[in-house]
Design a protein around this motif. Structure first.
Motif, mmCIF file in Angstrom:
data_model
loop_
_atom_site.group_PDB
_atom_site.id
_atom_site.type_symbol
_atom_site.label_atom_id
_atom_site.label_comp_id
_atom_site.label_asym_id
_atom_site.label_seq_id
_atom_site.Cartn_x
_atom_site.Cartn_y
_atom_site.Cartn_z
ATOM 1 N N GLY A 133 0.789 -1.229 0.000
ATOM 2 C CA GLY A 133 0.000 0.000 0.000
ATOM 3 C C GLY A 133 0.822 1.280 0.000
ATOM 4 O O GLY A 133 0.275 2.370 0.145
ATOM 5 N N GLY A 135 2.373 2.537 -2.514
ATOM 6 C CA GLY A 135 2.196 3.263 -3.777
ATOM 7 C C GLY A 135 3.053 2.782 -4.936
ATOM 8 O O GLY A 135 3.078 3.394 -6.002
ATOM 9 N N LYS A 136 3.715 1.644 -4.765
ATOM 10 C CA LYS A 136 4.622 1.131 -5.802
ATOM 11 C C LYS A 136 3.871 0.840 -7.109
ATOM 12 O O LYS A 136 4.312 1.242 -8.193
ATOM 13 C CB LYS A 136 5.309 -0.170 -5.315
ATOM 14 N N THR A 137 2.740 0.159 -6.986
ATOM 15 C CA THR A 137 1.961 -0.194 -8.177
ATOM 16 C C THR A 137 1.363 1.050 -8.824
ATOM 17 O O THR A 137 1.315 1.166 -10.057
ATOM 18 C CB THR A 137 0.855 -1.200 -7.785
ATOM 19 N N GLN A 138 0.939 2.007 -7.987
ATOM 20 C CA GLN A 138 0.376 3.244 -8.523
ATOM 21 C C GLN A 138 1.393 3.974 -9.403
ATOM 22 O O GLN A 138 1.055 4.490 -10.458
ATOM 23 C CB GLN A 138 -0.064 4.155 -7.375
#
Ligand code: GTP
Ligand code: MG
Length: 335
Positions: A133, A135-138
């Motif tokens: 959560g 923010g890596k994927t974002q």
């Protein structure tokens, strides 16, 4: 007699295959090499000579012993592998020319961009590590969209290992930048990687997208870089093998970043550091191998009031720095 017939057929088959061989600039796997037909390729692969680098650094004698080709052919094979790999030196001028072509892909956040002196660089690997959560994927989704801001032919390749790629999110982020969201989505090529071998194979296939499909690949996202490796190699005894494989993977990524001026973005999890009393009790997976191969390393964590904090911890010519932002519907917003 029957056996002899079979050998002749095999030879003939190899001869036919030879005629379809590509020129040296399109040699991307060992089967493209002159003198390597299906049977020879199989023998090489079975002995671990399954990539161009392995062939390029082999001795003619090794190849002769393994495959039974003549020494002359063996030398030709090695020579072609070396040429295809472009193993020479570059002049300082050529390096400078290459650096002039570097593009910085904006994150949409002024603070984040300032920290990166403009954005995420092409020709390099940038690693973001942090807890779930954070923010890596974002950021992966964001780069896939933002690389298309200045160049509407730019293509982003998304290698998804955790099934967290969301086309809806791409559309939202494209809308946030006032782009045609359908077009942006069409320029994102997604592949699900089912295990670490598959993940590595997909990286090899990126070269096909560039050379065969003539796509203008500007970003390659691997989300997550380490999850499969972590799941497949369990226990101390397998660590060396895991690191060796990760090393190979990182070098394949560095090669495409450098050769095709691509921004490679990889995500990485953290694990608890059992012996830490001071500072942050977490550390990135993949150890020195991943740390050293990444050109830029960013540590992401959750901040106050739902914000996110990004800390640049390892960059060749930038100062270590920190910035704060929010992940919002249309992109990142500065705190
Ligand atoms: P792991 O993969 O679990 O390790 O986490 P991660 O670091 O990849 O986290 P990810 O990028 O998925 O970040 C998740 C956070 O981004 C959420 O907690 C939300 O705060 C924010 N976020 C995710 N999707 C959206 C969205 O559609 N809109 C907005 N506004 N925020 C979102
Ligand atoms: Mg994620």
């Amino acid at each position: 007699m029957a056996k002899r017939q079979k050998i002749n057929e095999e030879d003939l088959q190899e001869m036919y295959e030879e005629q379809d061989k590509p020129a040296s600039e399109t040699i991307i796997s060992i089967t493209d090499l002159p003198g390597v037909g299906a049977a020879t390729a199989e023998k090489l692969e079975l002995s671990g000579y399954d990539n161009l680098m392995a062939i390029a650094v082999a001795t003619p004698g090794e190849i002769v012993d393994l495959t039974g080709v003549t020494e002359v052919t063996s030398r030709k094979i090695i020579q072609a592998a070396r040429q295809a790999l472009d193993m020479g030196f570059e002049s300082g001028e050529e390096v400078l020319k290459k650096r002039e072509k570097i593009i910085k892909i904006t994150t949409g956040s002024k603070n984040f961009d300032a920290m990166m002196e403009g954005g995420f660089e092409t020709g390099a690997i940038t690693e973001c590590f942090g807890e779930f959560g954070s923010g890596k994927t974002q950021i992966g989704h964001l780069l896939a969209v933002n690389c298309q801001l200045e160049d509407d032919t730019a293509v982003a390749v998304y290698i998804d290992t955790e099934n967290t790629f969301r086309p809806e999110r791409i559309k939202q982020l494209a809308d946030g930048r006032g782009l045609d969201n359908d077009k942006v989505l069409r320029n994102v090529r997604v592949a699900r990687a089912y295990n670490s071998d598959h993940q590595m194979l997909l990286v090899e296939k990126v070269e096909d997208l560039i050379k065969k499909d003539k796509l203008n690949v500007k970003v390659v996202v691997i989300d997550s870089l380490t999850a499969h490796f972590r799941a497949e190699f369990i226990g101390r005894g397998t660590l060396a093998e895991r690191q060796q494989k990760l090393n190979k993977h990182m070098h394949a990524l560095l090669k495409i970043a450098d050769r095709y001026n691509i921004c490679v973005y990889v995500t990485n999890q953290v694990m608890a550091k059992p012996d830490s009393f001071f500072g942050d009790p977490t550390q990135a997976i993949g150890g020195h191998i991943v740390a050293h191969a990444s050109t830029f390393r960013i540590y992401l964590r959750k901040g106050k009031k739902g914000s996110r904090v990004a800390k640049l911890i390892d960059a060749p010519n930038l100062a270590d720095a920190e910035c704060n932002f929010y992940v919002e519907m249309g992109g990142l917003k500065d705190v």
